[in-house]
Motif scaffolding. Structure first.
Motif, PDB file in Angstrom:
ATOM      1  N   ASN A 288       7.827  -4.224   5.681  1.00 37.73           N
ATOM      2  CA  ASN A 288       8.576  -2.979   5.471  1.00 37.73           C
ATOM      3  C   ASN A 288       7.605  -1.810   5.611  1.00 37.73           C
ATOM      4  O   ASN A 288       6.598  -1.747   4.902  1.00 37.73           O
ATOM      5  CB  ASN A 288       9.213  -2.948   4.074  1.00 37.73           C
ATOM      6  N   VAL A 289       7.918  -0.893   6.499  1.00 40.90           N
ATOM      7  CA  VAL A 289       7.054   0.248   6.780  1.00 40.90           C
ATOM      8  C   VAL A 289       7.857   1.528   6.628  1.00 40.90           C
ATOM      9  O   VAL A 289       8.971   1.635   7.158  1.00 40.90           O
ATOM     10  CB  VAL A 289       6.460   0.164   8.204  1.00 40.90           C
ATOM     11  N   LYS A 290       7.292   2.486   5.885  1.00 44.70           N
ATOM     12  CA  LYS A 290       7.973   3.761   5.667  1.00 44.70           C
ATOM     13  C   LYS A 290       6.975   4.912   5.789  1.00 44.70           C
ATOM     14  O   LYS A 290       6.519   5.471   4.805  1.00 44.70           O
ATOM     15  CB  LYS A 290       8.644   3.778   4.288  1.00 44.70           C
ATOM     16  N   PRO A 291       6.630   5.310   7.035  1.00 45.06           N
ATOM     17  CA  PRO A 291       5.779   6.488   7.202  1.00 45.06           C
ATOM     18  C   PRO A 291       6.589   7.757   6.948  1.00 45.06           C
ATOM     19  O   PRO A 291       7.787   7.811   7.241  1.00 45.06           O
ATOM     20  CB  PRO A 291       5.330   6.385   8.656  1.00 45.06           C
TER      21      PRO A 291
ATOM     22  N   LEU B 129       0.856  -1.184   0.000  1.00 47.42           N
ATOM     23  CA  LEU B 129       0.000   0.000   0.000  1.00 47.42           C
ATOM     24  C   LEU B 129       0.892   1.234   0.000  1.00 47.42           C
ATOM     25  O   LEU B 129       1.679   1.442   0.930  1.00 47.42           O
ATOM     26  CB  LEU B 129      -0.922   0.029   1.219  1.00 47.42           C
ATOM     27  N   HIS B 130       0.788   2.029  -1.061  1.00 47.02           N
ATOM     28  CA  HIS B 130       1.496   3.307  -1.143  1.00 47.02           C
ATOM     29  C   HIS B 130       0.450   4.423  -1.137  1.00 47.02           C
ATOM     30  O   HIS B 130      -0.300   4.575  -2.101  1.00 47.02           O
ATOM     31  CB  HIS B 130       2.354   3.380  -2.414  1.00 47.02           C
ATOM     32  N   SER B 131       0.391   5.167  -0.054  1.00 51.54           N
ATOM     33  CA  SER B 131      -0.596   6.234   0.061  1.00 51.54           C
ATOM     34  C   SER B 131       0.105   7.593   0.073  1.00 51.54           C
ATOM     35  O   SER B 131       1.194   7.745   0.623  1.00 51.54           O
ATOM     36  CB  SER B 131      -1.443   6.063   1.326  1.00 51.54           C
ATOM     37  N   ARG B 132      -0.547   8.557  -0.537  1.00 51.39           N
ATOM     38  CA  ARG B 132      -0.063   9.939  -0.533  1.00 51.39           C
ATOM     39  C   ARG B 132      -1.254  10.857  -0.271  1.00 51.39           C
ATOM     40  O   ARG B 132      -2.225  10.859  -1.031  1.00 51.39           O
ATOM     41  CB  ARG B 132       0.580  10.301  -1.873  1.00 51.39           C
ATOM     42  N   LEU B 133      -1.149  11.623   0.808  1.00 53.94           N
ATOM     43  CA  LEU B 133      -2.193  12.579   1.178  1.00 53.94           C
ATOM     44  C   LEU B 133      -1.594  13.980   1.156  1.00 53.94           C
ATOM     45  O   LEU B 133      -0.644  14.263   1.897  1.00 53.94           O
ATOM     46  CB  LEU B 133      -2.748  12.244   2.566  1.00 53.94           C
ATOM     47  N   ILE B 134      -2.120  14.826   0.296  1.00 57.42           N
ATOM     48  CA  ILE B 134      -1.619  16.193   0.144  1.00 57.42           C
ATOM     49  C   ILE B 134      -2.660  17.155   0.704  1.00 57.42           C
ATOM     50  O   ILE B 134      -3.787  17.230   0.203  1.00 57.42           O
ATOM     51  CB  ILE B 134      -1.329  16.519  -1.332  1.00 57.42           C
TER      52      ILE B 134
ATOM     53  N   SER C 288       4.726  -7.740   3.396  1.00 59.72           N
ATOM     54  CA  SER C 288       3.786  -6.628   3.442  1.00 59.72           C
ATOM     55  C   SER C 288       4.557  -5.311   3.480  1.00 59.72           C
ATOM     56  O   SER C 288       5.490  -5.162   4.269  1.00 59.72           O
ATOM     57  CB  SER C 288       2.878  -6.748   4.673  1.00 59.72           C
ATOM     58  N   ILE C 289       4.158  -4.378   2.621  1.00 59.30           N
ATOM     59  CA  ILE C 289       4.837  -3.091   2.510  1.00 59.30           C
ATOM     60  C   ILE C 289       3.830  -1.969   2.712  1.00 59.30           C
ATOM     61  O   ILE C 289       2.710  -2.023   2.188  1.00 59.30           O
ATOM     62  CB  ILE C 289       5.518  -2.928   1.126  1.00 59.30           C
ATOM     63  N   PHE C 290       4.239  -0.950   3.462  1.00 63.05           N
ATOM     64  CA  PHE C 290       3.420   0.241   3.614  1.00 63.05           C
ATOM     65  C   PHE C 290       4.297   1.470   3.463  1.00 63.05           C
ATOM     66  O   PHE C 290       5.273   1.654   4.193  1.00 63.05           O
ATOM     67  CB  PHE C 290       2.731   0.269   4.981  1.00 63.05           C
ATOM     68  N   GLY C 291       3.973   2.311   2.484  1.00 61.11           N
ATOM     69  CA  GLY C 291       4.632   3.594   2.317  1.00 61.11           C
ATOM     70  C   GLY C 291       3.579   4.680   2.414  1.00 61.11           C
ATOM     71  O   GLY C 291       2.774   4.843   1.496  1.00 61.11           O
TER      72      GLY C 291
END
Length: 509
Positions: free
Chosen positions: A417-420, A357-362, A384-387
């Motif tokens: 892998n988690v990248k907040p 899941l790659h999320s982008r909130l502007i 499982s990956i979260f960006g």
């Protein structure tokens, strides 16, 4: 023979015979558009041709042409172009822009692309790509809602509902004008990737959900079902369904997306859907998304949301299927006092299953509000990956944004892998984010069972199963429609049970 590296080598906009001289470029670097002899009977004519030409190219043309993508991208783009014989002219600007973009877009790898640093998408290269050659025969699955639509391998079969239509069937009027404006704006979307462009070039039609000003239908959702089949062991069938939702001023609408495999168990296919949602001033959209594809499938999805002043967007996702699952969730708050709530759950229960899941909130205007909660459970040898990226721009003062991710690793060979990421330019904000990755369940929750007389020495497995279930069920129950949430809960519970056996097999790999 050296690899072509110019627009003219690809026959952009024309297919001159090999003996002819190179075609001159126009003001924007586009070749003159002469009729394509092989496509005179096609409607509409191709906006871009990806075929290679043997005509010589001058040095000045070579310098001004865009860099050429790799062979696989060109081959898929060529197949997509050939498969679409008739579309609405409203799609032409988007298709043309994405086709041009594909000429200079390389295939992303973990080394070459930061966005795919943790995500191995080599599975998409494991088989040749095929495309639906005819309208599939598929019985309409039952839906508990009166408004429901079915995509089968990217082809719309049965649109129904008061506010639902295909792009090609929209009559002149407000809905058609809004759809045209939205698709024209999509052609300028700056954050897209390869899969977004593939969908734009390969989409055969668009389901348009248009809710007029002041109309409220949030209690009776529009159920959009996406069924996918496989084409055999020799290739991977690719489909590119597309949905556009426009909620006008003070309108309310609920959308349920459900993606599933309809063919034989273990069917191998590639689903590449896109959903774009426009939310006008004071409008509200409730969006539920359930993905339970075949475990041999690939699923690459884009969700793009644009919110105006005082609008509200509520999103719940439950993803449990597919061998490779990638979801790009892109949201822009373009007006003040805008609210966004995101709840997502990913489960990797199979060996070598990848969920990303790659999320982008502007946030771009004052007094915006957002909350994001992401949970994942990684079993066996799953990954499982979260960006998650939240960007608070200069004029987004008094913003209140929160992001949290909680991950459980249930096997020694599972990977998370988690990248907040918070990017804050404004100076008067309240922003928080947190990430927790654990291989053990919360001891306080286990104590809860002990306090109620459950012998943990005897029933540890029962307590663990219950806590795992409620860890994910907490997210699935946020889907506001009981028939959908109960179905997703049953599938989730079944996969948790089967993951124990899969985990045991993984330990012996």
């Amino acid at each position: 023979m050296s690899r072509p590296n110019t627009v003219q080598d690809l026959g952009l906009g024309s297919r001159a015979p090999p003996q002819s001289a190179p075609q001159p470029l126009g003001r924007r670097g586009e070749a003159s558009r002469t009729p394509c002899p092989r496509r005179r009977r096609c409607a509409p004519p191709p906006l871009l041709c990806f075929r290679r030409s043997s005509a010589p190219v001058s040095a000045s043309v070579a310098r001004t042409a865009p860099a050429v993508s790799d062979d696989l991208v060109l081959r898929i783009a060529e197949q997509l172009e050939d498969s679409v014989t008739s579309t609405s002219p409203l799609l032409d600007p988007l298709r043309s822009a994405s086709a041009l973009s594909l000429l200079s877009t390389p295939w992303p790898t973990r080394r070459s692309s930061e966005a795919f640093h943790f995500t191995d998408i080599s599975y998409l290269r494991s088989l040749p790509i095929s495309l639906p050659s005819r309208e599939p025969y598929l019985a309409l699955p039952s839906s508990p809602f009166s408004s429901h639509d079915l995509f089968s391998d990217g082809i719309l079969l049965s649109p129904s509902g008061a506010h639902v239509s295909t792009l090609a069937d929209l009559p002149p009027g407000r809905a058609r004008d809004r759809a045209a404006a939205a698709l024209a704006a999509s052609a300028e979307f700056a954050h897209k990737d390869l899969f977004y462009d593939f969908n734009a070039v390969g989409a055969r039609d668009v389901v348009v959900v248009h809710v007029p000003e002041g109309v409220k239908v949030a209690d009776d959702p529009i159920h959009i079902m996406f069924a996918y089949t496989n084409s055999g062991a020799e290739s991977m069938l690719m489909s590119n369904p597309r949905v556009l939702v426009v909620a006008e001023k003070a309108a309310e609408v609920a959308i349920v997306e459900e993606h599933f495999g309809a063919g034989e168990e273990g069917g191998c296919y590639w689903a590449n859907p896109v959903a774009e949602i426009i939310i006008d001033e004071g409008a509200r959209v409730v969006h539920s998304y359930v993905q339970h594809q075949s475990f041999a499938a690939a699923h690459t999805k884009w969700t793009v949301v644009k919110q105006d002043t005082t609008s509200k967007y509520e999103f719940v996702e439950a993803s449990t299927g597919a061998k490779l699952n990638r979801h790009n969730l892109h949201i822009e708050q373009l007006g003040p006092e805008t609210e966004t709530e995101l709840s997502t759950l990913h489960l990797t229960s199979q060996n070598k299953q990848i969920h990303d899941l790659h999320s982008r909130l502007i946030l771009d205007r004052p007094r915006g509000f957002s909350r994001q909660l992401h949970k994942c459970i990684a079993c066996s040898t799953g990954n499982s990956i979260f960006g998650g990226n939240i960007k608070v721009n200069r004029y987004a003062q008094q913003t209140d944004a929160g992001q949290e991710t909680k991950c459980l690793i249930r096997s020694p060979k599972a990977l998370v892998n988690v990248k907040p990421n918070l990017q804050i330019i404004a100076d008067d904000v309240k922003c928080t984010h947190g990430a927790a990755i654990s291989g053990e369940l919360d001891p306080n929750e286990l104590f809860y069972f002990q306090a109620r007389g459950i012998n943990m020495g005897i029933n540890m497995k029962t307590a663990t199963d219950a806590l795992l279930y409620f860890f994910g069920a907490h997210m699935i129950k946020r889907i506001p429609f009981k028939p959908i949430s109960e179905k997703a809960l049953a599938q989730f519970k079944e996969l948790l049970v089967s993951s124990r056996q899969t985990a045991g097999e993984a330990l012996h790999l």
